[in-house]
Scaffold this motif. Structure first.
Motif, short mmCIF file in Angstrom:
data_model
loop_
_atom_site.label_atom_id
_atom_site.label_comp_id
_atom_site.label_asym_id
_atom_site.label_seq_id
_atom_site.Cartn_x
_atom_site.Cartn_y
_atom_site.Cartn_z
N LEU A 19 1.12 -9.16 -2.47
CA LEU A 19 0.76 -7.90 -1.83
C LEU A 19 0.80 -6.73 -2.80
O LEU A 19 0.54 -5.59 -2.39
CB LEU A 19 1.66 -7.62 -0.62
N GLY A 20 1.11 -6.97 -4.07
CA GLY A 20 1.18 -5.88 -5.02
C GLY A 20 2.16 -4.82 -4.55
O GLY A 20 3.07 -5.08 -3.77
N ASP A 21 1.99 -3.60 -5.02
CA ASP A 21 2.80 -2.48 -4.55
C ASP A 21 2.30 -1.99 -3.20
O ASP A 21 3.05 -1.43 -2.41
CB ASP A 21 2.76 -1.33 -5.57
N ALA A 22 1.01 -2.18 -2.97
CA ALA A 22 0.39 -1.84 -1.69
C ALA A 22 -0.80 -2.77 -1.52
O ALA A 22 -1.46 -3.13 -2.50
CB ALA A 22 -0.07 -0.39 -1.65
N ALA A 44 9.65 -6.97 3.48
CA ALA A 44 9.73 -5.65 2.85
C ALA A 44 9.26 -5.71 1.40
O ALA A 44 9.20 -6.75 0.79
CB ALA A 44 11.16 -5.14 2.92
N GLY A 45 8.95 -4.55 0.86
CA GLY A 45 8.60 -4.46 -0.55
C GLY A 45 7.22 -3.92 -0.83
O GLY A 45 6.96 -3.41 -1.89
N SER A 46 6.30 -4.03 0.12
CA SER A 46 4.94 -3.54 -0.07
C SER A 46 4.51 -2.72 1.13
O SER A 46 5.04 -2.87 2.22
CB SER A 46 3.95 -4.70 -0.22
N GLN A 47 3.52 -1.87 0.89
CA GLN A 47 2.85 -1.16 1.97
C GLN A 47 1.61 -1.96 2.33
O GLN A 47 0.95 -2.48 1.44
CB GLN A 47 2.43 0.23 1.51
N VAL A 48 1.28 -2.04 3.62
CA VAL A 48 0.09 -2.77 4.03
C VAL A 48 -0.74 -1.90 4.96
O VAL A 48 -0.22 -1.28 5.87
CB VAL A 48 0.44 -4.10 4.74
N THR A 49 -2.05 -1.87 4.68
CA THR A 49 -3.01 -1.16 5.50
C THR A 49 -4.10 -2.15 5.89
O THR A 49 -4.54 -2.95 5.06
CB THR A 49 -3.64 0.01 4.73
N LEU A 50 -4.55 -2.11 7.14
CA LEU A 50 -5.66 -2.93 7.59
C LEU A 50 -6.92 -2.07 7.65
O LEU A 50 -6.85 -0.88 7.94
CB LEU A 50 -5.38 -3.51 8.98
N PHE A 51 -8.07 -2.68 7.37
CA PHE A 51 -9.33 -1.96 7.44
C PHE A 51 -10.42 -2.86 8.02
O PHE A 51 -10.30 -4.08 7.99
CB PHE A 51 -9.76 -1.43 6.06
#
Length: 113
Positions: A19-22, A44-51
């Protein structure tokens, strides 16, 4: 900051997905399940956004639109790993015009600045 932009609808089903950093993931039931685990703190550890994006083979316009979103939300990015998008000459030229270095890879391409 390393960002992952994923156009594969089954990416969240991988064992220990990167997941990289985000990570920006195309919305699908499998990817939404992974995002929900991250959002609730189970991964935990990454930010995730859906598109939302064109399903099947995403086009140049989809990749550029998501790049612009990522650049806006994560202006300190240094690398964006794009998964599930074929690097076309037009797409490569578009990124080069923006001063972004591009390298093709097996899963798609990597953009660096």
């Amino acid at each position: 900051m390393r960002i992952l932009m994923v156009f594969e609808d089954q990416y969240g089903g991988l064992v220990n997905p990167d997941l990289g950093d985000a990570a920006w993931l195309v919305d699908s039931p499998v990817n939404r399940s992974l995002a929900t685990r991250v959002w609730t703190g189970a991964d935990a550890g990454s930010q995730v956004t859906l598109f939302d994006a064109t399903m099947g083979e995403p086009g140049d316009a989809d990749a550029i639109a998501r790049f612009e979103d990522i650049d806006l939300h994560h202006p300190s990015w240094t690398e964006i790993d794009v998964v599930g998008v074929r690097l076309t000459p037009a797409l490569e030229q578009e990124f080069r015009t923006l001063g972004i270095r591009i390298a093709a890879c097996e899963a798609g391409f990597v953009a660096r600045r």
